[in-house]
Write a protein that holds these residues in place. Structure first.
Motif, PDB file in Angstrom:
ATOM      1  N   GLU A 113      -3.774  -1.326  12.937  1.00 21.45           N
ATOM      2  CA  GLU A 113      -3.838  -0.638  11.655  1.00 21.45           C
ATOM      3  C   GLU A 113      -2.440  -0.422  11.111  1.00 21.45           C
ATOM      4  OE1 GLU A 113      -6.045   3.001  11.849  1.00 21.45           O
ATOM      5  OE2 GLU A 113      -7.443   2.152  13.277  1.00 21.45           O
ATOM      6  N   GLY A 114      -2.302  -0.553   9.823  1.00 20.60           N
ATOM      7  CA  GLY A 114      -1.008  -0.308   9.208  1.00 20.60           C
ATOM      8  C   GLY A 114      -1.167   0.112   7.756  1.00 20.60           C
ATOM      9  N   ALA A 115      -2.135  -0.504   7.076  1.00 19.61           N
ATOM     10  CA  ALA A 115      -2.294  -0.245   5.647  1.00 19.61           C
ATOM     11  C   ALA A 115      -2.632   1.229   5.398  1.00 19.61           C
ATOM     12  CB  ALA A 115      -3.368  -1.145   5.063  1.00 19.61           C
ATOM     13  N   PRO A 172       0.801  -1.226   0.000  1.00 22.50           N
ATOM     14  CA  PRO A 172       0.000   0.000   0.000  1.00 22.50           C
ATOM     15  C   PRO A 172       0.838   1.281   0.000  1.00 22.50           C
ATOM     16  CG  PRO A 172      -0.576  -1.434   1.867  1.00 22.50           C
ATOM     17  CD  PRO A 172       0.394  -2.179   1.039  1.00 22.50           C
ATOM     18  N   ALA A 173       1.962   1.280   0.714  1.00 19.77           N
ATOM     19  CA  ALA A 173       2.793   2.491   0.757  1.00 19.77           C
ATOM     20  C   ALA A 173       3.365   2.783  -0.632  1.00 19.77           C
ATOM     21  CB  ALA A 173       3.922   2.328   1.777  1.00 19.77           C
ATOM     22  N   GLY A 174       3.983   1.777  -1.238  1.00 18.11           N
ATOM     23  CA  GLY A 174       4.633   1.961  -2.529  1.00 18.11           C
ATOM     24  C   GLY A 174       3.650   2.271  -3.644  1.00 18.11           C
ATOM     25  N   GLN A 181      13.940  -7.608  -7.590  1.00 16.22           N
ATOM     26  CA  GLN A 181      14.280  -7.268  -6.222  1.00 16.22           C
ATOM     27  C   GLN A 181      15.364  -6.219  -6.155  1.00 16.22           C
ATOM     28  OE1 GLN A 181      14.069 -10.413  -3.407  1.00 16.22           O
ATOM     29  NE2 GLN A 181      16.193 -10.092  -2.921  1.00 16.22           N
ATOM     30  N   ALA A 182      15.147  -5.194  -5.339  1.00 17.11           N
ATOM     31  CA  ALA A 182      16.219  -4.231  -5.093  1.00 17.11           C
ATOM     32  C   ALA A 182      17.204  -4.895  -4.141  1.00 17.11           C
ATOM     33  CB  ALA A 182      15.648  -2.957  -4.476  1.00 17.11           C
ATOM     34  N   ASP A 183      18.429  -5.089  -4.608  1.00 18.02           N
ATOM     35  CA  ASP A 183      19.414  -5.793  -3.783  1.00 18.02           C
ATOM     36  C   ASP A 183      20.264  -4.847  -2.958  1.00 18.02           C
ATOM     37  OD1 ASP A 183      18.738  -8.387  -4.801  1.00 18.02           O
ATOM     38  OD2 ASP A 183      19.748  -7.821  -6.667  1.00 18.02           O
ATOM     39  N   VAL A 185       9.293  -1.059  -8.102  1.00 22.24           N
ATOM     40  CA  VAL A 185       9.963  -2.349  -8.117  1.00 22.24           C
ATOM     41  C   VAL A 185       9.348  -3.270  -7.067  1.00 22.24           C
ATOM     42  CG1 VAL A 185      12.188  -3.501  -7.811  1.00 22.24           C
ATOM     43  CG2 VAL A 185      12.104  -1.218  -8.792  1.00 22.24           C
ATOM     44  N   GLU A 186       8.967  -4.468  -7.471  1.00 18.66           N
ATOM     45  CA  GLU A 186       8.341  -5.407  -6.530  1.00 18.66           C
ATOM     46  C   GLU A 186       8.977  -6.788  -6.684  1.00 18.66           C
ATOM     47  OE1 GLU A 186       6.160  -5.625  -3.927  1.00 18.66           O
ATOM     48  OE2 GLU A 186       6.625  -7.757  -4.082  1.00 18.66           O
ATOM     49  N   ARG A 187       9.417  -7.360  -5.561  1.00 24.41           N
ATOM     50  CA  ARG A 187      10.139  -8.627  -5.647  1.00 24.41           C
ATOM     51  C   ARG A 187       9.200  -9.818  -5.857  1.00 24.41           C
ATOM     52  NH1 ARG A 187      10.943 -11.881  -1.141  1.00 24.41           N
ATOM     53  NH2 ARG A 187       9.688 -11.320   0.659  1.00 24.41           N
ATOM     54  N   GLY A 236       5.707   3.644   5.271  1.00 24.29           N
ATOM     55  CA  GLY A 236       4.957   2.428   5.611  1.00 24.29           C
ATOM     56  C   GLY A 236       5.599   1.620   6.728  1.00 24.29           C
ATOM     57  N   ASP A 237       5.430   0.311   6.673  1.00 20.57           N
ATOM     58  CA  ASP A 237       5.989  -0.581   7.695  1.00 20.57           C
ATOM     59  C   ASP A 237       7.504  -0.423   7.823  1.00 20.57           C
ATOM     60  OD1 ASP A 237       3.548  -1.657   8.292  1.00 20.57           O
ATOM     61  OD2 ASP A 237       4.119  -3.734   7.894  1.00 20.57           O
ATOM     62  N   ALA A 238       8.151  -0.079   6.734  1.00 19.26           N
ATOM     63  CA  ALA A 238       9.598   0.117   6.768  1.00 19.26           C
ATOM     64  C   ALA A 238       9.959   1.193   7.787  1.00 19.26           C
ATOM     65  CB  ALA A 238      10.114   0.485   5.382  1.00 19.26           C
ATOM     66  N   PHE A 279      -8.140  -9.347   0.557  1.00 19.21           N
ATOM     67  CA  PHE A 279      -6.925 -10.142   0.392  1.00 19.21           C
ATOM     68  C   PHE A 279      -5.848  -9.307  -0.275  1.00 19.21           C
ATOM     69  CE2 PHE A 279     -10.061 -13.738   0.265  1.00 19.21           C
ATOM     70  CZ  PHE A 279      -9.652 -14.313   1.461  1.00 19.21           C
ATOM     71  N   ARG A 280      -4.656  -9.370   0.302  1.00 17.76           N
ATOM     72  CA  ARG A 280      -3.561  -8.551  -0.219  1.00 17.76           C
ATOM     73  C   ARG A 280      -3.099  -9.007  -1.601  1.00 17.76           C
ATOM     74  NH1 ARG A 280      -0.727  -5.861   3.508  1.00 17.76           N
ATOM     75  NH2 ARG A 280       0.352  -5.058   1.688  1.00 17.76           N
ATOM     76  N   ALA A 281      -3.154 -10.314  -1.857  1.00 17.45           N
ATOM     77  CA  ALA A 281      -2.697 -10.805  -3.162  1.00 17.45           C
ATOM     78  C   ALA A 281      -3.576 -10.242  -4.277  1.00 17.45           C
ATOM     79  CB  ALA A 281      -2.705 -12.324  -3.192  1.00 17.45           C
ATOM     80  N   LYS A 298       3.771 -11.483  -1.877  1.00 17.04           N
ATOM     81  CA  LYS A 298       4.564 -11.688  -0.659  1.00 17.04           C
ATOM     82  C   LYS A 298       3.843 -11.162   0.580  1.00 17.04           C
ATOM     83  CE  LYS A 298       8.169 -13.224  -2.853  1.00 17.04           C
ATOM     84  NZ  LYS A 298       8.484 -14.663  -2.730  1.00 17.04           N
ATOM     85  N   ASN A 299       2.638 -10.680   0.389  1.00 19.00           N
ATOM     86  CA  ASN A 299       2.048  -9.917   1.480  1.00 19.00           C
ATOM     87  C   ASN A 299       0.857 -10.610   2.123  1.00 19.00           C
ATOM     88  OD1 ASN A 299       3.968  -8.124   0.712  1.00 19.00           O
ATOM     89  ND2 ASN A 299       2.570  -6.816  -0.443  1.00 19.00           N
ATOM     90  N   MET A 300       0.898 -10.710   3.430  1.00 20.14           N
ATOM     91  CA  MET A 300      -0.268 -11.198   4.161  1.00 20.14           C
ATOM     92  C   MET A 300      -0.559 -10.226   5.287  1.00 20.14           C
ATOM     93  SD  MET A 300       0.055 -12.259   7.444  1.00 20.14           S
ATOM     94  CE  MET A 300      -0.505 -13.773   8.150  1.00 20.14           C
ATOM     95  N   TRP A 301      -1.802 -10.282   5.728  1.00 23.16           N
ATOM     96  CA  TRP A 301      -2.186  -9.437   6.869  1.00 23.16           C
ATOM     97  C   TRP A 301      -3.409 -10.045   7.516  1.00 23.16           C
ATOM     98  CZ3 TRP A 301      -5.108  -4.298   5.893  1.00 23.16           C
ATOM     99  CH2 TRP A 301      -6.226  -4.532   5.107  1.00 23.16           C
ATOM    100  N   GLY A 302      -4.191  -9.287   8.338  1.00 26.45           N
ATOM    101  CA  GLY A 302      -5.372  -9.827   8.985  1.00 26.45           C
ATOM    102  C   GLY A 302      -6.494 -10.124   7.991  1.00 26.45           C
ATOM    103  N   GLY A 303      -7.159  -9.139   7.433  1.00 25.09           N
ATOM    104  CA  GLY A 303      -7.024  -7.768   7.853  1.00 25.09           C
ATOM    105  C   GLY A 303      -8.259  -6.969   7.526  1.00 25.09           C
ATOM    106  N   VAL A 304      -8.353  -5.898   8.252  1.00 27.26           N
ATOM    107  CA  VAL A 304      -9.425  -4.945   7.974  1.00 27.26           C
ATOM    108  C   VAL A 304      -8.816  -3.661   7.445  1.00 27.26           C
ATOM    109  CG1 VAL A 304     -11.330  -3.619   8.928  1.00 27.26           C
ATOM    110  CG2 VAL A 304     -10.880  -5.922   9.753  1.00 27.26           C
ATOM    111  N   PHE A 305      -9.286  -3.258   6.311  1.00 28.22           N
ATOM    112  CA  PHE A 305      -8.771  -2.063   5.670  1.00 28.22           C
ATOM    113  C   PHE A 305      -9.683  -0.883   6.000  1.00 28.22           C
ATOM    114  CE2 PHE A 305      -8.454   0.913   2.161  1.00 28.22           C
ATOM    115  CZ  PHE A 305      -7.082   1.088   2.096  1.00 28.22           C
TER     116      PHE A 305
END
Ligand SMILES: Cc1cc2nc3c(=O)[nH]c(=O)nc-3n(C[C@H](O)[C@H](O)[C@H](O)COP(=O)(O)OP(=O)(O)OC[C@H]3O[C@@H](n4cnc5c(N)ncnc54)[C@H](O)[C@@H]3O)c2cc1C
Lengths: 429, 92
Positions: free
Chosen positions: A314-316, A14-16, A129-131, A33-35, A300-302, A105-107, A42-49
């Motif tokens: 909450e995070g999204a 969501p941040a990117g 992936q950004a290495d 860029v997304e790995r 974001g989470d970063a 669902f995040r996917a 790659k993303n999972m959560w609960g979740g309630v948006f």
């Protein structure tokens, strides 16, 4: 290598997505860029948006975004081994536009969101992936990815909780397990009509059901059940440090939770579709990294922008709001042609004006308060014990409820201790 | 019956397993470690203990990062699998 991009956004969560959408829309040459094989993989959560921020970006987004159900009911249950005490809140308002929250669902959702950024003109590179970071002296000058060097005026690290990029930029230290919660979740298929019957829902209504109690064995954390269209998301979220120190695996807690008599009936007949795990940064402002340096921003989470009050997580929405602030900052930098640290200091200014840093400040003391183990075992026990005493009719003369409470607390905790904990609530929440 | 064990749960997930191993552990350090936090922190049960020996299998890794954060001896050399590989959530 020639510089093609004004900005490179790492991570299509969501941040990117919010960040790259906004920059691309303003005409900046933006690479996302997304790995994952696709955004969300790659993303999972609960979740309630929770929707207000996204609703500003895409009015009535729920009509086009892949949401599952709107959350009409919130339920909280305290569990002991063989009892349960619940409270439920529902309001007509939650069933009406613009709704309050959605299960999703995040996917699916992240994919939709990233496509929005693409439509606005951003270039999406999935499976990349950004290495590492590219440096020009002390200035971040792009990324290294898939063996290539990709220069840009600004790099925005939206790479989630484990953010290797902010570590490489020297903005944060090694993460502490005490500041982390681990979430494990199952998606369980159930027919639509069964979900609606079991949870007392109709149409697109959904429930967000949170649990705390004995099943975490005193480890700070809890469990959740959220309804999707044709499945349930069920999981536990527990503090990583205490989990490991107590030699307990989160999956065992999840199994214990699923077998609780109060829970099992809701899951009966369901079929496992997916098992997932992810970390959540929960220490709030105490663990926040430095948010920017020359040519580099973190969102974001970063940046550990999540909020837990014990009842909500909450995070999204924080990710989106911080992604937008980062975008606005970079757009301004582009206009004035200055991506230095000084110029990027506009970013925290914006965050301070938004709910992102305001909420983190308001609930600064919440993370520490929520480490109190009494919340997760002793208090649910006392509450359930008292309820049992109140509701039990044993044919004997009744005693005052106050006396029953004293009995429930006997040899477990003093009124003085309860009073002290209550006082802490006032400060923390 | 739905599976209760992690190994069996992972079997329903979609993975694109990379030939390259993305996580390595420093067995010399693990040998001397008494806590073995990794065993409990990994939600995919990737770490196993046999006698005094920790083994690690990366195939079921859910890429959460718990093992590296929880290891206070810095024995987990954690990196992400190459882009496009690893867990591929269909729901999430
Ligand atoms: C169990 C659980 C329950 C939750 N429940 C809720 C909830 O109910 N409500 C809520 O609002 N929030 C909830 N959250 C929090 C929420 O999921 C996060 O706050 C949110 O996803 C953060 O968004 P983000 O964009 O910052 O990071 P992420 O969503 O983590 O996105 C980061 C992206 O970066 C990519 N990436 C990482 N490194 C690289 C790299 N080097 N190169 C390329 N790509 C990279 C990743 O693949 C990922 O797509 C929950 C979290 C968990 C774990």
């Amino acid at each position: 290598m020639k510089q093609i991009f004004d900005a490179i956004v790492v991570g299509a969560g969501p941040a990117g997505c919010a960040c790259s959408f906004t920059m691309a829309k303003a005409g900046l040459k933006t690479l996302l860029v997304e790995r994952g094989k696709f955004p969300g993989a790659k993303n999972m959560w609960g979740g309630v948006f929770y929707g207000p921020t996204l609703n500003q970006l895409f009015p009535s987004f729920w009509q086009e975004a892949p949401v599952e159900r709107y959350i009409k009911r919130h339920r909280l249950s305290l569990l002991t081994k063989d009892a349960s005490l619940s409270a439920e809140f529902t309001a007509k308002k939650f069933g009406k536009v613009p709704y309050n929250g959605f299960s999703l669902f995040r996917a699916k959702f992240d994919r939709w969101f990233a496509a929005k950024a693409e439509q606005a003109g951003a270039i999406l590179a999935s499976g990349l992936q950004a290495d590492d970071l590219l440096w020009d002296g002390n200035r971040v000058a792009g990324i290294k990815a898939g063996g290539d060097e990709l220069p840009s005026s600004a790099v925005i690290a939206c790479d989630g909780v484990n953010s290797f990029l902010s570590e490489k930029a020297g903005l944060r230290d090694k993460l502490s397990p005490r500041d982390m919660k681990q979430g494990v979740k199952e998606v369980i298929h159930l027919p639509r009509n069964l979900i609606e019957l079991r949870f007392n829902l109709s149409g697109e209504e959904g429930i967000a059901w949170e649990f705390i109690g004995s099943f975490t064995r005193g480890i700070p954390g809890g469990a959740f059940i959220y309804t999707n269209k044709e499945s349930l998301s069920i999981g536990v979220v527990v503090q990583l440090s205490t989990l490991a120190e107590n030699k307990i695996e989160a999956n065992d807690l999840l199994e214990e939770f699923k077998q609780h008599s109060e829970v099992a009936t809701y899951l009966a007949g369901g079929k496992l579709l997916e098992y997932s795990a992810h970390l959540i940064p929960v220490a709030g402002s105490a663990m926040m990294p430095a948010l920017y340096t020359d040519g580099f921003l973190v969102a974001g989470d970063a940046a550990a922008f999540t909020l837990t009050t014990g009842l909500t997580l909450e995070g999204a929405n924080f990710a989106i709001a911080s992604g937008l602030a980062a975008a606005e900052t970079v757009i301004r930098s582009k206009q004035i042609g200055d991506f230095s640290q000084k110029s990027l200091s506009y970013y925290p200014e914006l965050l301070k004006k938004s709910f992102v840093l305001k909420d983190l400040k308001t609930f600064k003391k919440a993370p520490h308060f929520l480490e109190n183990p009494r919340i997760y075992s002793l208090y649910p026990e006392i509450a359930c014990d008292l309820a049992e005493k109140i509701f039990t009719n044993d044919g004997k003369p009744r005693r005052k409820i106050w006396k029953l409470l004293r009995k429930s607390m006997e040899r477990k905790i003093s009124f003085w201790q309860v009073f002290r904990d209550l006082k802490k609530i006032k400060k923390a929440l | 019956m739905n599976p209760a064990k992690v190994e069996d749960k992972l079997a329903v997930n979609k993975f694109d397993i990379d030939k390259e191993v993305h996580i390595r552990i420093r067995e010399d350090i693990c040998k001397k470690c008494e806590e073995h936090y990794c065993l409990y922190a990994c939600p995919a049960s990737c770490f196993k203990i046999t006698e005094d020996h920790i083994t690690f299998s990366y195939e079921g890794c859910l890429e959460c990062g718990s093992c590296q954060i929880v290891c206070d001896k810095e024995a987990v050399d954690w990196a992400l699998p190459r882009g496009g590989f690893g867990i591929c959530y269909q729901y999430g």
